[in-house]
Scaffold this active site. Sequence first.
Site, PDB file in Angstrom:
ATOM      1  N   ASP A  40       0.985   7.198   4.557  1.00  0.00           N
ATOM      2  CA  ASP A  40       1.137   5.785   4.821  1.00  0.00           C
ATOM      3  C   ASP A  40       0.342   5.524   6.097  1.00  0.00           C
ATOM      4  O   ASP A  40       0.008   6.448   6.845  1.00  0.00           O
ATOM      5  CB  ASP A  40       2.600   5.376   4.968  1.00  0.00           C
ATOM      6  CG  ASP A  40       2.754   3.871   4.766  1.00  0.00           C
ATOM      7  OD1 ASP A  40       1.745   3.146   4.881  1.00  0.00           O
ATOM      8  OD2 ASP A  40       3.872   3.407   4.482  1.00  0.00           O
TER       9      ASP A  40
HETATM   10  C1  BGC Z   1       2.689   0.161   4.205  1.00  0.00           C
HETATM   11  C2  BGC Z   1       2.060   0.675   2.933  1.00  0.00           C
HETATM   12  C3  BGC Z   1       0.725   0.038   2.749  1.00  0.00           C
HETATM   13  C4  BGC Z   1      -0.142   0.351   3.961  1.00  0.00           C
HETATM   14  C5  BGC Z   1      -1.513  -0.249   3.902  1.00  0.00           C
HETATM   15  C6  BGC Z   1       1.758   0.320   5.391  1.00  0.00           C
HETATM   16  O1  BGC Z   1       2.252  -0.320   6.510  1.00  0.00           O
HETATM   17  O2  BGC Z   1       3.896   0.824   4.432  1.00  0.00           O
HETATM   18  O3  BGC Z   1       2.897   0.394   1.831  1.00  0.00           O
HETATM   19  O4  BGC Z   1       0.132   0.454   1.557  1.00  0.00           O
HETATM   20  O5  BGC Z   1       0.487  -0.167   5.106  1.00  0.00           O
HETATM   21  O6  BGC Z   1      -1.478  -1.612   4.040  1.00  0.00           O
END
Ligand code: BGC
Length: 743
Positions: A257
């Site tokens: 993530d």
């Molecule tokens: C989120 C993810 C997301 C990523 C990219 C993170 O803060 O938890 O689900 O895909 O950001 O935007």
Amino acid sequence: MSATMVSAVANVSASEPIYLDRNAPIEKRVEDALSRMTLEEKVALCHAQSKFSSPGVERLGIPEVWMSDGPHGVRAEINWNDWGYSGWNNDSITAFPALTALAATWNPELAALYGKSIGEEARYREKDVLLGPGVNIYRTPLNGRNFEYMGEDPYLAGEMVVPYVQELQKNGVAACVKHFALNNQEKWRGTVNVDLSDRALYEIYLPAFKKAVQDGGAWAIMGAYNKIWDQHCCHNHRLLKDILRDEWGFDGVVITDWGGAHDTKEAALNGLDIEMGSYTNGLTSESEFGYDDYYLANPYLEMIKSGEVPESTVNEKARNILRLIFRTAMNTDKPFGSKCTPEHYAAAKLIGDESVVLLKNAGILPLDGTKYNSILVVGDNATRRLTDGGGSSELKPKDYLSPLSALQALYGDKVKYAQGYACGRTHYEAEDIIPQEEQDRLREEAVAMAKDADVVIYIGGLNKNAWQDCESTDRREYELPFGQNQLIEELIEANPNIVIANISGNAYEMPWVNKVPAILHTSYLGTMGGASLADVIAGNVNPSGKLPYSIPKKLQDCGANFYGEISYPGIEEGDADFVAIPGSVIEGGKKPHQTYKEDILVGYRWHDTKKIPALFPFGYGLSYTDFEYGKPIATGKIIDENGEIEIEVPVTNKGMREGSEIVQLYISDLKSSLPRPVKELKGFDKVKLAPGETKTVKFKITPEELKFFDDKAHAWVAEPGKFKALIGASSADIKHTLDFEYK
Ligand code: BGC
């Protein structure tokens, strides 16, 4: 020529480039490409080069990997190096219903249609990886991100995620199933250390991921921000190595993530492949911390060179990433894709239609426009663009049809509107910024107008601002925000002829439940959402959604919230091992830890076993017609290791209009060596029936459906003994029971 250039040239093999041969077996292509790459090139594959891309190998013509959120539509383009939107004019898309809405359809065919449609849009936008779908289990209604997931039941989520992934990937776009694992709350999501039993992990929180990997064939998976067993999920040895790779045989890519990596050595050794979004190491600002400083960039290269970690680790990562590139960016068979087509709008509408859940109806619905001269619509969600906000799932839809516009299109100028309450319009503005006098004024205006109306349609609920249904924050309370309960009570007094049609990705308290004649519950439905809701209200669509999560009467009736802070949200102690920058996407905490005290009793498993009835149970939803369940017939009463029992249940539409019923099969183990929930969902089928029509729903029970996870033996076991098959219209409305035995 620099030293790196010389070594690059020296490493190039003169053999035929098998990796460019689309007909060669993929593993041969992977090995061939790998054999041509320098160590530096391999390491470069393993970390971001921009906010949403990671490098390829320029010298070999191996393209970059482009990623995009997910999961409800393809997100607008983000700047190369910061979270700002790029302001392109060609990136508006179809906003599909939230995944919790998809789950409420209980229709795997619609999950397939969803995957196909969003995959085509991702392809058109030239994305290689779609960051979704999410299958974290709905554990508490306070989780700000439940709307991005598929409800509280691992079987339902598993059945829905597989077709989504399969159809999405037919476009040459990888699904990146998230967030692996136990990102079941947003509060302290970056630091919370989750402790739970292996039984809860294997029975509740992992099955949907496992199905996505093994049956869906997902090409990527995203690590979660939180920790389990004291180690961050993005480089958690047990999760990524033991379970994902060794037990499940995953051959795809593990992506962090954004900002989920915290340690080079663990990242090197524990099965992480691509590090994304390391905005900061917690000490420096973004401008001081470049992509070369990522944990899996120069620090990793140094560790390999010094022998601290073996080079085989980067070969393994590069193999996984090359495989992903051949499946996506270098897949010459992939279609071209399309976006905002009539087919995609129709898909979004159909999914939205089938997701609306009718919770209560004392005959007022469907709303016959000819009976009323004035229809008052009250509520901020009737007009608010609910694709805005919410965090990474925020979308830039080309079109957005609000419920108010859709109702106006159906009922014409009989429709009047009062906002009733207000919430700040930007992401982190919440109720606090609206002065109480303003809320009072809006409420009084709506109540006065309600007195003069023939009928009131209330469209409120949660929205996508912080502390609502929104990434990086949890809800602060179970009740509806912005004084909505007071507003609803006063509206009922002014005009009891009221339909509540709330939009929310979560359950909420309903103190007025017995005072209103009708309640509809739906999630964020995207581009066509207003039309779906309005068509259900008007009866152009017969509601057929059922709840993918329980709605407890009060928060403490939910298993996760029953045991207090230790169970949710956790208890802070000691200093966190990294400092989250205020306002960054990762909310830190002082080393919070939590124990999932309710264990395997999540959702209806808790309500049933503890005999605490939900206000509206899992699997519940009404229709404008009535269904009758005939007596089920089973092919036998005993099964053995290789056997199976087939059950046939006739279901008849007894009403005057076409409708669809979701028939559910639960299994109950009457005696077992380890405690089990009273019953568990093991099958469902959605059948469409014309008035008077009967269809036979078939279920198959095999030993698979009887198993629980024996943590001591680390194995799924079915124990001989007596079982019951329960056929129901919801988890609390069992129509028939059949006894059988496993020998
Ligand atoms: C989120 C993810 C997301 C990523 C990219 C993170 O803060 O938890 O689900 O895909 O950001 O935007």
